[in-house]
Motif scaffolding. Sequence first.
Motif, short mmCIF file in Angstrom:
data_model
loop_
_atom_site.label_atom_id
_atom_site.label_comp_id
_atom_site.label_asym_id
_atom_site.label_seq_id
_atom_site.Cartn_x
_atom_site.Cartn_y
_atom_site.Cartn_z
N ALA A 377 -45.83 19.09 97.50
CA ALA A 377 -45.68 17.85 96.75
C ALA A 377 -45.57 18.12 95.26
O ALA A 377 -46.46 17.78 94.47
N PRO A 378 -44.49 18.78 94.82
CA PRO A 378 -44.32 19.02 93.38
C PRO A 378 -44.19 17.70 92.64
O PRO A 378 -43.63 16.72 93.15
N THR A 379 -44.70 17.66 91.44
CA THR A 379 -44.63 16.44 90.64
C THR A 379 -43.26 16.26 90.02
O THR A 379 -42.77 15.13 89.89
N PHE A 380 -42.61 17.37 89.66
CA PHE A 380 -41.32 17.31 88.97
C PHE A 380 -40.30 18.19 89.68
O PHE A 380 -40.65 19.09 90.45
N GLU A 381 -39.03 17.94 89.37
CA GLU A 381 -37.95 18.73 89.95
C GLU A 381 -36.78 18.79 88.96
O GLU A 381 -36.71 18.01 88.00
N ARG A 382 -35.88 19.72 89.22
CA ARG A 382 -34.72 19.90 88.36
C ARG A 382 -33.51 19.17 88.93
O ARG A 382 -33.21 19.25 90.11
N VAL A 383 -32.81 18.45 88.05
CA VAL A 383 -31.56 17.78 88.41
C VAL A 383 -30.43 18.50 87.67
O VAL A 383 -30.47 18.62 86.45
N PRO A 384 -29.45 19.03 88.38
CA PRO A 384 -28.39 19.80 87.72
C PRO A 384 -27.63 18.98 86.67
O PRO A 384 -27.50 17.75 86.80
N ALA A 385 -27.13 19.65 85.65
CA ALA A 385 -26.39 18.97 84.60
C ALA A 385 -25.17 18.23 85.15
O ALA A 385 -24.79 17.17 84.64
N ALA A 386 -24.56 18.76 86.23
CA ALA A 386 -23.39 18.13 86.81
C ALA A 386 -23.68 16.75 87.39
O ALA A 386 -22.77 15.95 87.61
N SER A 387 -24.97 16.46 87.63
CA SER A 387 -25.36 15.17 88.19
C SER A 387 -25.66 14.13 87.13
O SER A 387 -25.98 12.99 87.45
N VAL A 388 -25.54 14.52 85.86
CA VAL A 388 -25.85 13.63 84.74
C VAL A 388 -24.57 13.29 83.99
O VAL A 388 -23.82 14.18 83.59
N ASP A 389 -24.32 12.00 83.78
CA ASP A 389 -23.09 11.56 83.11
C ASP A 389 -23.28 11.36 81.61
O ASP A 389 -22.28 11.26 80.89
N GLY A 390 -24.50 11.29 81.14
CA GLY A 390 -24.71 11.12 79.71
C GLY A 390 -26.18 11.28 79.35
O GLY A 390 -27.06 10.82 80.08
N LEU A 391 -26.44 11.97 78.23
CA LEU A 391 -27.79 12.13 77.70
C LEU A 391 -27.89 11.30 76.42
O LEU A 391 -27.30 11.66 75.39
N ALA A 392 -28.60 10.18 76.48
CA ALA A 392 -28.72 9.26 75.34
C ALA A 392 -29.92 9.65 74.50
O ALA A 392 -31.06 9.63 74.98
N THR A 393 -29.69 10.00 73.24
CA THR A 393 -30.75 10.42 72.33
C THR A 393 -30.67 9.62 71.04
O THR A 393 -29.76 8.81 70.85
N GLU A 394 -31.59 9.89 70.13
CA GLU A 394 -31.56 9.24 68.82
C GLU A 394 -30.35 9.66 68.01
O GLU A 394 -29.97 8.97 67.05
N ALA A 395 -29.72 10.77 68.39
CA ALA A 395 -28.52 11.25 67.70
C ALA A 395 -27.24 10.85 68.43
O ALA A 395 -26.18 11.39 68.14
N GLY A 396 -27.34 9.94 69.39
CA GLY A 396 -26.18 9.52 70.16
C GLY A 396 -26.15 10.19 71.51
O GLY A 396 -27.12 10.81 71.96
N LEU A 397 -25.01 10.09 72.18
CA LEU A 397 -24.82 10.77 73.46
C LEU A 397 -24.51 12.23 73.20
O LEU A 397 -23.51 12.55 72.54
N LEU A 398 -25.33 13.13 73.70
CA LEU A 398 -25.15 14.56 73.43
C LEU A 398 -24.31 15.20 74.52
O LEU A 398 -24.55 14.99 75.71
N ASP A 399 -23.33 16.00 74.10
CA ASP A 399 -22.58 16.80 75.06
C ASP A 399 -23.25 18.17 75.19
O ASP A 399 -24.28 18.45 74.57
#
Length: 418
Positions: A377-399
Amino acid sequence: MAHVVTCFVRNRGAVLLTRRSERTGTYAGRWAGVSGYVEGDPTDATADAWRELREETGLTEADLDLLAAGETVTVADEEGSFVVHPFLFESSSRTVTTNEELAETEWTDPTEIRDRPTVPRLWETWRRVGPTVDDVRTDRTHGSAWISARALETLRDAAAEADDWESVAAVGRELRDARPSMAAVGNRVNRVLATAERTPDAVVTTAIRELRAAFDAGDEAARTAVGRLRDAEATAVATLSRSGTVATVLRELDPSSLLVAESRPEREGVAVAESMAAATTGTVTLTTEAALPAAMTAAETAVDAVVVGADAVGPDGSVVNKTGTRVLAGAAREAGVPVYVVAASDKVRPAGEYRVEDEASPRGAVYDGDAEVTVFAPTFERVPAASVDGLATEAGLLDAAAVRRVAATHAENAAWDA
């Protein structure tokens, strides 16, 4: 000996200090928390704390969460003898309505207590309920943005009491290593210790600045996500786990439909669904991770976007988040639904560092029987970058390139202890 309560009310890292008026019986003109006499059983002073908050500030249970009740502090001087019961509350508002017992109020950093004429032992009273390294290490309720703020407060308070740099650095190392999966904890502590002059006073000043910047970064990351979702005309959203930044996004977006995964085994999603039902006008549906693929395409619960937080973002753009996120992302990809991660850039891991949280949920959260059953029962897991369409940060969407640049900067800050 009289018993009294002292309530510290915190909002975005600042606490509410009050200056006692001439109408009070003791310590007129001194700064304090929100305080008053215990009228009931001293072993259960919580009701008195809530009463004083209502009477002196107008804040109620709707505005506040009780976070801690600390060990008592004894005061004896010419004004009397008192047993002080400390409490810490988190407030959603800085708007207060005072009564005649308060001459003045101010939201300020707790370290100001050390430089003001206060009621006796007020700093010690604060320290009985203020955050500690152990709080950072053991908190399994809040997300990494919250916990990283507590880490900065812990570093600040330790520096305020320290006589030398090395003792501050020792606390910094403990904090940096307390939650290895939560990149924001290490990155924010590292930035303070890398950029401040090597004196305790400089660390206090820098930690206060970074704490304010951390709250602002979360706000800006939420604005980035809301803007992207509105541009995409997303009105039905799915999410998982507990993230203060995601909650801000959902409140602002106010989707017509919200699908919340239960988030096994600790079921944080239940509280998320309840809070969003109260904070948004749309329909809120709670489901299990196993039912996500069906729920995301069913007519009554279909979604057009997924929004989750992150405990960390790898230098390669992969995401570490609560277990179940990978199922959610996979179901979204199968349904043709974009997945957006909203997180301050401090959640990007330093270049050259990668780990997935090595904590696990308590065995009893999954199986409490007597059979010889092994629990995974791990608390966290890794999601591959290919499964993410956008990373929203204070600096905008980061590529990907921007994520690598952020990771390189964090690695430079981590070198303070090299």
